[in-house]
Design a protein around this motif. Sequence first.
Motif, mmCIF file in Angstrom:
data_model
loop_
_atom_site.group_PDB
_atom_site.id
_atom_site.type_symbol
_atom_site.label_atom_id
_atom_site.label_comp_id
_atom_site.label_asym_id
_atom_site.label_seq_id
_atom_site.Cartn_x
_atom_site.Cartn_y
_atom_site.Cartn_z
ATOM 1 N N LEU A 20 44.254 45.913 51.929
ATOM 2 C CA LEU A 20 43.364 46.860 52.594
ATOM 3 C C LEU A 20 42.803 46.268 53.887
ATOM 4 O O LEU A 20 42.710 46.961 54.905
ATOM 5 C CB LEU A 20 42.222 47.266 51.661
ATOM 6 N N ALA A 27 44.598 43.534 46.280
ATOM 7 C CA ALA A 27 44.208 44.845 46.797
ATOM 8 C C ALA A 27 43.368 44.698 48.060
ATOM 9 O O ALA A 27 43.563 45.413 49.048
ATOM 10 C CB ALA A 27 43.436 45.622 45.732
ATOM 11 N N ALA A 28 42.432 43.742 48.036
ATOM 12 C CA ALA A 28 41.554 43.514 49.188
ATOM 13 C C ALA A 28 42.327 42.998 50.392
ATOM 14 O O ALA A 28 42.072 43.400 51.537
ATOM 15 C CB ALA A 28 40.453 42.525 48.809
ATOM 16 N N PHE A 66 38.074 41.348 44.520
ATOM 17 C CA PHE A 66 37.980 42.110 45.762
ATOM 18 C C PHE A 66 36.827 41.594 46.623
ATOM 19 O O PHE A 66 36.991 41.342 47.827
ATOM 20 C CB PHE A 66 37.771 43.595 45.425
ATOM 21 N N SER A 112 44.776 50.734 44.952
ATOM 22 C CA SER A 112 44.456 50.786 43.529
ATOM 23 C C SER A 112 45.205 49.708 42.760
ATOM 24 O O SER A 112 45.881 48.853 43.352
ATOM 25 C CB SER A 112 44.802 52.173 42.990
ATOM 26 N N ILE A 164 33.904 51.103 52.519
ATOM 27 C CA ILE A 164 34.676 51.241 51.282
ATOM 28 C C ILE A 164 33.846 51.810 50.136
ATOM 29 O O ILE A 164 32.734 51.347 49.872
ATOM 30 C CB ILE A 164 35.228 49.867 50.856
ATOM 31 N N GLN A 209 33.976 51.974 46.145
ATOM 32 C CA GLN A 209 34.645 51.304 45.018
ATOM 33 C C GLN A 209 34.450 52.123 43.743
ATOM 34 O O GLN A 209 33.318 52.406 43.354
ATOM 35 C CB GLN A 209 34.082 49.896 44.815
ATOM 36 N N TYR A 247 38.657 51.879 47.116
ATOM 37 C CA TYR A 247 39.289 50.894 46.248
ATOM 38 C C TYR A 247 39.000 51.308 44.811
ATOM 39 O O TYR A 247 37.858 51.317 44.373
ATOM 40 C CB TYR A 247 38.738 49.490 46.516
#
Length: 323
Positions: A155, A151-152, A184, A256, A165, A167, A227
């Motif tokens: 992004l 995910a990181a 992440f 996500s 961000i 979270q 996120y």
Amino acid sequence: MLRRNFLTLMAGTALVAVARPAFAELPKIQKKDTYKVGFAQTESNNPWRIAQTKSMQDEAAKRGWQLVYTDAAGSAAKQVADVNSMIAQGVDAIFLAPREEKPLIPAVMGAKKAGIPVILLDRNVDPSLAKPGEDYVTFIGSDFIEEGKRAAEWLTKTMNGKASIIQLEGTTGSSPANDRAKGFADYIKDHPDMKIVASQSGDFARDKGRQVAETLLQAHPEATAIYAHNDEMAIGAISALEAAGKNPGKDVIIVSIDGTRDALQAIIDGKMGATVECSPFFGPAAFDTLVKYAAGETIPPKIINTDRFFDAANAKENLASAY
């Protein structure tokens, strides 16, 4: 049988290796055609859990096994009681999706003491207090740290290495929340302009995710990305953004984890950027593992699911197969 001294747990201190005496082996299970097994579910308030439960129930029906199913309704204490009830009913084995890492240790140890093997599904327990191959058979699930990293990575690339961000964390104390946050954070630490400006638990729930997102967006109007530790909270965040007059997918980019049908539709609609799949279809792997264990095969300490990644390039073609 020598048992672990739990005084250290009561004191809130992790056990160390020297405090672990020798133990009897894991409980064995007789090889036979059908089994009576327990499945202790943590909750049923989202599509992922519903799909996981259906997978377990369908596989039990397919094999002709008796499945004792319980729903803890989001309570770790009830889940411990559910496992104790399964023990009292004399199940052959227990599949456990532990709500939190530490509170479910007594359930794992209680089953072991009763001679009933436990297989953990999708969430783990504290590795300093219970170990695979010793206290429970194995953990079957996704690599939550890798999910957070994927995910990181997406992004970071999408935001050209610069983002403020928010979270939305999962259930406090659960292994997915702990590991998805770690994965992440481990990735973005090498990207100093990728900054988490706020982080709070939405408990993996859509409505709570919306409420938390509303609060954090008000406190951090400079946020450019969200996120979420699961799709339900991400979808809640979309509602929060729209209520705040922001355009999800443009003003604020969302990434996500889970790969639900609603999330893929949100990607198709341009409101969400990407989601890392976390497969809920545990039935075949769970039941196969128990059969192998009964046959005396060596079971690895972790059995990791292979998960896909969805973004605008492939969401539409995979929508029909999503849950």
